[in-house]
Structures are given as C-alpha cells and as structure tokens.
Design a protein around this motif. Structure first.
Motif, PDB file in Angstrom:
ATOM      1  N   ASP A  20      41.169  37.712  40.246  1.00  0.00           N
ATOM      2  CA  ASP A  20      40.030  38.603  39.995  1.00  0.00           C
ATOM      3  C   ASP A  20      38.930  37.865  39.242  1.00  0.00           C
ATOM      4  N   VAL A  21      39.342  37.111  38.224  1.00  0.00           N
ATOM      5  CA  VAL A  21      38.351  36.372  37.437  1.00  0.00           C
ATOM      6  C   VAL A  21      37.602  35.385  38.327  1.00  0.00           C
TER       7      VAL A  21
ATOM      8  N   PHE B  14      37.959  41.874  30.812  1.00  0.00           N
ATOM      9  CA  PHE B  14      39.014  40.983  31.295  1.00  0.00           C
ATOM     10  C   PHE B  14      40.427  41.522  31.195  1.00  0.00           C
ATOM     11  N   ASP B  15      40.695  42.399  30.231  1.00  0.00           N
ATOM     12  CA  ASP B  15      42.048  42.950  30.162  1.00  0.00           C
ATOM     13  C   ASP B  15      42.387  43.642  31.476  1.00  0.00           C
ATOM     14  N   GLY B  16      43.489  43.261  32.057  1.00  0.00           N
ATOM     15  CA  GLY B  16      43.904  43.889  33.309  1.00  0.00           C
ATOM     16  C   GLY B  16      43.406  43.180  34.552  1.00  0.00           C
ATOM     17  N   LEU B  17      42.593  42.149  34.391  1.00  0.00           N
ATOM     18  CA  LEU B  17      42.144  41.369  35.557  1.00  0.00           C
ATOM     19  C   LEU B  17      43.070  40.167  35.749  1.00  0.00           C
TER      20      LEU B  17
END
Lengths: 159, 159
Positions: free
Chosen positions: A135-136, A128-131
């Motif tokens: 995106d999620v 999840f980091d950077g999404l």
DNA sequence: TCGATAAACTTGAAGCATCAAGTGTTGTTG
DNA sequence: CAACAACACTTGATGCTTCAAGTTTATCGA
C-alpha cells in the motif's frame, strides 16, 4: 476545450470522491493537532522541517518553495510570520543579490524538535497504521504521478 | 503523548512527502481551473454537485456537510455566498424546525452543467490519465482508509 | 412535565492563501 | 553596452477557513 467530455467511470468517481475527502479532511486534521500542541500550521512545520534537512539549515526562498510545494508569495508571507516569532531569519545570499536565504534559528530548531513527535504520531495514526508495504508503495507511486502531472500542466500553461 | 516516537521508515517518509505534495498542489490546481473558467471554488462545485445528485436537488445542511467533508460552519458561509448568487436557496425542513434545507436552483443547475466538462477534464488529466485499473482500486482503498481513520479519530476526541 | 443536555445550525472575528501588481537584480541580445 | 526580458522575490487587498460563541429547537431523564 473539448467537445465531448470523457466522463469518469464509476470506479474512478468513487476513487475521486475519496481522494477529495483526503484533501478536504487531512490538511485540517494535521493543522488542528499542530495548532493545539505547538501553535503552528502544518505548512509552518513543513517549512521548518525542510530547512532542518539542509546541511547548514539554510535555503533560498525558491528552493524552499519547491520543497514545500508552495508559491513564492505564500512562502514569503509565512516566512515573515515565522521570522517575527524568531524561528527563522532572512539573510542575503553571497551568490546573488536578488536571492534571499532563510535560516532556521536555534529557537526554530527547538520548536521543531518539540513538535515532531506529536506530528509524526498523528501522520502515522491517520495515514500509515494499517497500510501494508505494498500500500505504501502504491501510495508513493500514485501520489508521485499526480504531483508530476500537476507540475507538467503548469509548465504547459506558462509557455 | 508517547515517550518513544515511532518514526516513519524511509519508504513511508517518501510516500508521505508525496501525499503532502498532493494536498498542497491538487486543491489549488482545481480551484484555479474552476475559478478561471466558472468563477467558483472546487468546494463550491462540490456543494452544487452533491445537491444535484439528490433526487429533489435538496439536502439538509448536515447531510451536505457530510457529503462534502466540511464543517457546518464552513458550509454555512459558502451556502450564504452561493445563495447570494442565486445558485441555491435555503428553506425550512418540514420534518424539524432546527434543520435547514438547501435546494439547487435552476440557475445553480445551469452553472454546474456548464462547469462540469472542464472540471472533469481537469481531474482526468491531473489524476486518472496514466493510472491503471489496479492503481484506481489502490487509490480508492488507501484514500478510503485515510478518511475512515480521520473520522474515527474525531469521534475519539469528542467523547 | 420540566429542566438539562444535545443537535443543528449561524455569526463575527482572526488568521491564511491567492492574486495582481510592484521592486530590484541579473542575464541576453542586437 | 544599452535596452529588454526574465528571475527572485515582496506587498496589499480580497476572499476563504477556522474557531469560539451564540441561538433556536429537539430529546432525554427524573
């Protein structure tokens, strides 16, 4: 069997190879962290987590198999292992004598609570980091789509 | 180890559980089709496919491990199996005596060609049917992101 | 150049997952 | 209500993956 194969487009093939990469690498990466820090598999963790989310920390084997996306056979083996370690216990169902219920013990709860922060941190940092929120949302939609199609295809072949 | 855990948001958790579902179900689904129709694993197929895409149908073990997202150990075991079946053959590298090269044999090529249509059809029906071009692009982006982060994290811990 | 370190595998053992087959229980139907 | 099919598991064997350890070859530093 089809006569003409509908091959993948270039974009589809790129996406597919990356998705295959996720399948081949993410599972092992999660297993590795959990094994190192908590001596359990990602699937073990999932079983404990899904039990913990039930009100009385209890589920039937079939229900748990559904929640963990596993076959009953796989689950049975793993529950046997977790039972030997004292994390869960099997007990008969009051409703029907052919269903087995699994309960998360206090020990199992303790192990889960200890394992959770490291596992969540791993999931966060690998996935999840950077999404973005978009995106999620896209991930949930696409992954849901795939799971649905797999489940539908299994129903087809069973009939 | 962190003191405060950054838990997942509800949306992230939903997306994560679905992605876990993909990991747990898609691999077995692909294995099952390939096993039934061609007596091979999805990973076997990937090995043959990645070899077939090289000009001379040859790659080093390390290169093939990279292309298939596998550990060298896993690859070595599988290549031994495929070699016994006559689908690939190991040969020394002219460049260096510590690298092993793997070649796709004519038999291996034949098996791959026979397996491909059914496999592609399965991938199409389980993954791509019903996805828009935007979805495919999103899938590639997100899956690529995850694979990158896993690879980066392995470099971290190796140093 | 020599010795240490790292790279490129290979191997064997241990743990996991899957498959096929089996057991006991519960609906269902003629 | 008796047979039969379907459900909910469990078990044992087989094959696959990982992990730790070992081997051989190349590189790098002193």
């Amino acid at each position: 069997m089809r006569l003409m194969t509908r091959w993948l487009t270039e974009d589809e093939l790129d996406a597919w190879l990356r998705l295959a990469g996720v399948m081949l690498k993410l599972g092992p990466a999660l297993d590795s962290q959990l094994q190192r820090d908590s001596d359990m598999t990602h699937f073990d963790y999932l079983c404990l987590a899904m039990l913990s989310e039930s009100g009385d920390r209890t589920r039937t084997m079939s229900d748990l198999a559904g929640k963990t996306n596993a076959s009953l056979s796989r689950l049975s083996h793993v529950i046997t292992k977790l039972e030997k370690r004292g994390y869960v216990s099997r007990c008969p169902s009051p409703a029907s004598r052919r269903v087995t219920m699994v309960r998360l013990t206090d020990d199992g709860w303790g192990v889960l609570v200890k394992a959770a922060p490291g596992h969540v941190e791993t999931v966060r940092s690998l996935v999840f980091d950077g999404l973005s929120a978009d995106d999620v949302a896209a991930l949930e939609k696409i992954a849901g789509h795939i799971v649905e199609r797999i489940e539908a295809s299994r129903l087809d072949s069973t009939c």
